[in-house]
Scaffold this active site. Sequence first.
Site, mmCIF file in Angstrom:
data_model
loop_
_atom_site.group_PDB
_atom_site.id
_atom_site.type_symbol
_atom_site.label_atom_id
_atom_site.label_comp_id
_atom_site.label_asym_id
_atom_site.label_seq_id
_atom_site.Cartn_x
_atom_site.Cartn_y
_atom_site.Cartn_z
ATOM 1 N N CYS A 186 13.412 68.045 22.534
ATOM 2 C CA CYS A 186 11.960 67.841 22.509
ATOM 3 C C CYS A 186 11.236 68.860 21.631
ATOM 4 O O CYS A 186 10.321 68.504 20.881
ATOM 5 C CB CYS A 186 11.388 67.841 23.927
ATOM 6 N N ASP A 240 4.000 63.035 23.277
ATOM 7 C CA ASP A 240 5.192 63.324 24.080
ATOM 8 C C ASP A 240 6.464 63.032 23.287
ATOM 9 O O ASP A 240 6.756 61.873 22.966
ATOM 10 C CB ASP A 240 5.159 62.471 25.352
ATOM 11 N N HIS A 299 9.438 63.017 24.287
ATOM 12 C CA HIS A 299 10.529 62.517 25.127
ATOM 13 C C HIS A 299 10.662 61.003 25.095
ATOM 14 O O HIS A 299 11.557 60.446 25.738
ATOM 15 C CB HIS A 299 10.317 62.987 26.576
#
EC number: 3.4.22.-
Length: 607
Positions: A440, A564, A566
Amino acid sequence: MLPKLKISAFLLKRLERTKQQCSGCLFGVFYGEGTLLLLSFNIESSLGQLNYEQIQHRFPAELDLCGLVKFGGCTDGEAHLNEVIKSVDITDNPILLQCELGTLVGLRASFFVHGKLEEVPYEVMEAHQLYNDFCFTRLQCGFFLQTAATPESVAREMHVLRKRVADGNLVFNVPQTKIFINNYGPLDKQFSGDSQIQDLIDVIPTPGHEKETASVDKKKLKGQNTPVKRLAPTGCDYEVIPIDVMRSRSRDPVSGEPPHPALSIAVTNEEQIRVQVPLEIEAMAILCRKTKLQRLYDVLIESICRGLRLFELSLIEHLTESGSGKLLVPASYHFYPQEFGHFVSCAYLEGLSDDTPSMLMRRKRLHRQFALPISRPYFRRANQMLFLGETEDAPWTPLLNTHIGLRPSGVVDGKEYLVNGNYHYYHYLQQQVQDKGWGCAYRSLQTICSWFVLQGYTNAPIPTHLEVQEYLHKINDKPAAFVGSSQWIGSTEISMCLQGFLNVDSKILHVASGAELATIASELAMHFQTQGTPVMIGGGVLAHTIIGVDYCVQTGQVKFLILDPHYTGADDLATIQIKGWCGWKGMDFWAKGSYYNLCMPQRPILY
């Protein structure tokens, strides 16, 4: 009858930011039934020759000199006034804007009528209306210039070449269609004398639409999956029509023979030894969508002539300044400063890097002429506009600016502070890298690096996971076993990599717990106002990228705009926004018991 006056909201913001006593020239588009839209201005020097003519060549065709602007109690404008008025061609009534310094309060607009000023009201044209009412053409063609390596010869032969361009023998074509336009108008029977630019746009599919129109050459496309497409410029909402150039074998508008490419036009003079210089022109024009299609030919010719004048200027400047007697090959570059709301074109010579003294001087001059800060890049090669849909074999790129189109955060009386400029959204599993569960922060770094690339600070490639690991090992931050591993990195490593790969400094901010993140909302707001870069946040938990905050000073309520890394799905914008992979997050998003470190990249001073 006086023109109806409209002023672009982009231009008004630029005028408001001008805080020096000076004067400059106004540039606008005359369209419809007598409407003048003001789009741009430049600052004129109080000494020496006025530069508005050279500036106009940098603008798309149809964006022309139309008047003067004065800031504060400037007296330079009086000296410039008569010369500028004489040079205005698009209207019999040049315009004068009078602005106070640093404010739009008291802004006055007046037309010259029989030598006297007549004050008039104006309407503001917002960005969405500009995108709806106007479009651009982007034309590509090539010529050969045969000239001696002297400024006089270049000027003379360029003049002859422009005359050849305007002699009526060129034919324009929308790529991969049978839509041809010569000096009599469009040759396609589906268009009439009343057809407008919008009618042409309507038969060109948007990027990603796999459909053919009645005018597409089906034999040519048989077995191919490459329908004609409009071009989608990165970072703005204008539609751009691609145009190719050909030569006509006959001026007869009903000639049955197809045109052939115009790349062999040359200008020769056998009295002197000539060097042949290839000229690959990219030229732009701005058009109201309701403009008659019959006018398009003349507009496109003017766009080519402006491109040739830019090439001429760059060649002559180099010959004069260098004294080398060597001709370099010029190339066209289009830029879209977000503050402008329109394109600006430059001609740069191959072999001269952005950091050569002459290039630095030219860009510095441009910044001053456009009242832009000398601290951020606007006209470096890396700033050039990218046109999506231009080629079918273009390399893969992640989604751009995934926050655009999100609903408001819901913070009552809040003010949004957002990332300034363009970025790409990097996330898990892209580029066939199996980094789920550990990559990440690497993805956040890639997003940050993409911001610096897209803003023109660097041409450096986006670093891969392996390159990041190799660099951290190289500077003795990590052991050899780290290279090729699936180990995560944090904010400190991100700052090291930004320094190593991009020479970018970062500020590291430590927050003891997620519950305290609200206390740095004002600092984040200031960061987005002054730096505008994406922020990586990590620490005791997973890494994310912050690309904005919505903050109410009175109540302290804050929400964070999170990108994000992820996400593991396909690059589908709707899914990413609806499922919250890019979205506004409240304080409950953060782990109250975990500490956080923020890596806040700082803009280098560069132009």
